[in-house]
Scaffold this active site. Sequence first.
Site, short mmCIF file in Angstrom:
data_model
loop_
_atom_site.label_atom_id
_atom_site.label_comp_id
_atom_site.label_asym_id
_atom_site.label_seq_id
_atom_site.Cartn_x
_atom_site.Cartn_y
_atom_site.Cartn_z
N GLY A 16 0.71 -1.30 -0.14
CA GLY A 16 0.06 0.09 0.01
C GLY A 16 0.84 1.10 -0.06
O GLY A 16 1.64 1.38 -0.77
N ILE A 17 0.37 2.47 0.94
CA ILE A 17 1.02 3.60 0.85
C ILE A 17 2.47 3.53 1.32
O ILE A 17 3.32 4.24 0.83
CB ILE A 17 0.02 4.42 1.62
N VAL A 63 5.03 -1.44 15.62
CA VAL A 63 5.33 -0.16 15.97
C VAL A 63 4.66 0.29 17.24
O VAL A 63 5.14 1.17 18.09
CB VAL A 63 4.51 0.89 15.03
N TYR A 156 -11.56 4.80 14.24
CA TYR A 156 -10.34 5.18 13.49
C TYR A 156 -10.16 6.54 13.40
O TYR A 156 -9.11 7.09 13.54
CB TYR A 156 -10.72 4.67 12.12
N LYS A 160 -6.71 9.07 14.47
CA LYS A 160 -6.29 9.79 13.53
C LYS A 160 -6.25 11.53 13.97
O LYS A 160 -5.28 12.33 13.83
CB LYS A 160 -6.79 9.72 12.13
N GLY A 187 -6.97 10.53 1.14
CA GLY A 187 -8.57 10.32 1.33
C GLY A 187 -8.73 8.75 1.10
O GLY A 187 -8.73 8.02 1.78
N ILE A 188 -9.24 8.31 -0.25
CA ILE A 188 -9.64 6.97 -0.59
C ILE A 188 -8.52 6.53 -1.39
O ILE A 188 -8.42 6.81 -2.47
CB ILE A 188 -11.26 6.92 -1.21
N GLY A 190 -6.72 3.10 -2.73
CA GLY A 190 -7.10 1.72 -3.32
C GLY A 190 -6.04 0.78 -2.64
O GLY A 190 -5.07 0.23 -3.39
N THR A 191 -6.07 0.52 -1.22
CA THR A 191 -5.17 -0.33 -0.85
C THR A 191 -5.88 -1.52 0.04
O THR A 191 -7.17 -1.48 0.17
CB THR A 191 -4.27 0.23 0.41
N1 LIG Z 1 -5.85 3.62 2.34
C1 LIG Z 1 -6.62 4.74 2.57
O1 LIG Z 1 -7.59 4.88 1.98
C2 LIG Z 1 -5.83 5.46 3.82
C3 LIG Z 1 -6.49 6.77 3.76
C4 LIG Z 1 -6.07 7.54 4.85
C5 LIG Z 1 -4.91 7.34 5.41
N2 LIG Z 1 -4.38 5.98 5.47
C6 LIG Z 1 -3.30 5.79 6.45
O2 LIG Z 1 -2.13 5.33 5.71
C7 LIG Z 1 -1.60 4.40 6.32
C8 LIG Z 1 -1.03 3.35 5.66
O3 LIG Z 1 -2.34 2.58 4.83
P1 LIG Z 1 -2.48 1.58 3.85
O4 LIG Z 1 -3.94 2.03 3.12
O5 LIG Z 1 -1.37 1.69 2.96
O6 LIG Z 1 -2.90 0.36 4.77
P2 LIG Z 1 -2.67 -1.21 4.26
O7 LIG Z 1 -3.22 -1.99 5.46
O8 LIG Z 1 -2.32 -1.51 2.86
O9 LIG Z 1 -1.00 -1.44 4.97
C9 LIG Z 1 -0.50 -1.14 6.11
C10 LIG Z 1 0.56 -1.84 6.48
O10 LIG Z 1 1.15 -1.67 7.76
C11 LIG Z 1 1.58 -2.74 8.54
N3 LIG Z 1 1.09 -2.77 10.00
C12 LIG Z 1 -0.03 -2.88 10.53
N4 LIG Z 1 0.19 -2.72 11.89
C13 LIG Z 1 1.27 -2.45 12.14
C14 LIG Z 1 2.15 -2.74 13.33
N5 LIG Z 1 1.61 -2.63 14.33
N6 LIG Z 1 3.55 -2.65 13.43
C15 LIG Z 1 4.18 -2.61 11.92
N7 LIG Z 1 3.51 -2.40 10.68
C16 LIG Z 1 2.08 -2.67 10.85
C17 LIG Z 1 0.39 -3.95 7.81
O11 LIG Z 1 1.20 -5.05 7.90
C18 LIG Z 1 0.63 -3.60 6.36
O12 LIG Z 1 1.61 -3.78 5.55
C19 LIG Z 1 -2.24 3.99 7.59
O13 LIG Z 1 -1.82 4.89 8.67
C20 LIG Z 1 -3.65 4.26 7.24
O14 LIG Z 1 -4.46 4.81 8.43
C21 LIG Z 1 -4.94 5.14 4.52
#
Ligand SMILES: NC(=O)c1ccc[n+]([C@@H]2O[C@H](COP(=O)([O-])OP(=O)(O)OC[C@H]3O[C@@H](n4cnc5c(N)ncnc54)[C@H](O)[C@@H]3O)[C@@H](O)[C@H]2O)c1
Length: 260
Positions: A16-17, A63, A156, A160, A187-188, A190-191
């Site tokens: 993902g991100i 973490v 959630y 945040k 925002g949204i 795709g992960t």
């Molecule tokens: N996807 C979205 O739309 C979105 C939107 C806003 C914010 N975010 C934020 O961006 C960040 C990344 O999101 P994403 O969509 O890539 O998520 P994701 O679920 O695709 O990936 C998250 C990664 O973090 C790892 N992880 C989870 N808990 C952990 C821990 N305790 N210690 C170490 N690693 C851990 C997971 O194994 C995974 O590889 C998050 O903080 C999320 O809240 C995501």
Amino acid sequence: MAIDGKVAFVTGAAQGIGQAIAKRLAHDGADVALLDLREDSLHETKELVEAAGRRAITIGGDVSDKSSLEAAVNRAADELGGFDIMINNAGIAGPITPVRGITEQDFDRVFSINVKGVLFGIQVAAAKLEELGHGGKIIAATSIAAHESFPMLGLYSSSKFAVRALVQAAAQELATLGITVNGYSPGIVGTGMWEEIDRGFAELTGAEIGATYKKYVEGITLGRASTPEDVARFVSYLAGPDSDYMTGQTPLIDGGMVYR
Ligand SMILES: NC(=O)c1ccc[n+]([C@@H]2O[C@H](COP(=O)([O-])OP(=O)(O)OC[C@H]3O[C@@H](n4cnc5c(N)ncnc54)[C@H](O)[C@@H]3O)[C@@H](O)[C@H]2O)c1
């Protein structure tokens, strides 16, 4: 390149991100330490960093465990020869539930990873940067949900909001060390996280799989969901010298959903 020779540390880097950020920072010239819950899931990201001509190390860690995070940052600094940029990206969506349905167990789990995980990341990074005697960049993932809450996402969202508060306070406390602290509010995207959120809504409301994601995407001004790379481009700016005169901020990078 903007951050040539710097060392970055990215949490939640397996997909993902976080993966997109690691790849982008490597293309910007940084060596990257990659941390995730399962070390074996980090191989793909490692290959992406190395394909950009930079070094990567992979570290399994949680973490929400401060001593494991501290050991990981120390290891990154030793093995990669420095430490400059901390990206506190790891986070979880938690259960999709109305506020009245949030259990103490759910609350503890989400706050433990999303808030304590970022708090520890800030603490550990600041201590290491101070020890190394130079400034740096501390960056944290927030969300549109850190600026506005949504039904069924109150847990959630409140986690945040808390991260934004930590970013604002830490920025003011760490400025004299030459450290800036900022966040990014996607925002949204795709992960895997949105697949989970969509599934959670389906279970709770009976909506079809994919329907909630589609509904949210339809509300985006630029007419499409975000890619992880959209976010990584903005994090690259926060990690580099062009953002040196910016601290304590958590800007929205959401294609036009929430206006602040
Ligand atoms: N996807 C979205 O739309 C979105 C939107 C806003 C914010 N975010 C934020 O961006 C960040 C990344 O999101 P994403 O969509 O890539 O998520 P994701 O679920 O695709 O990936 C998250 C990664 O973090 C790892 N992880 C989870 N808990 C952990 C821990 N305790 N210690 C170490 N690693 C851990 C997971 O194994 C995974 O590889 C998050 O903080 C999320 O809240 C995501």
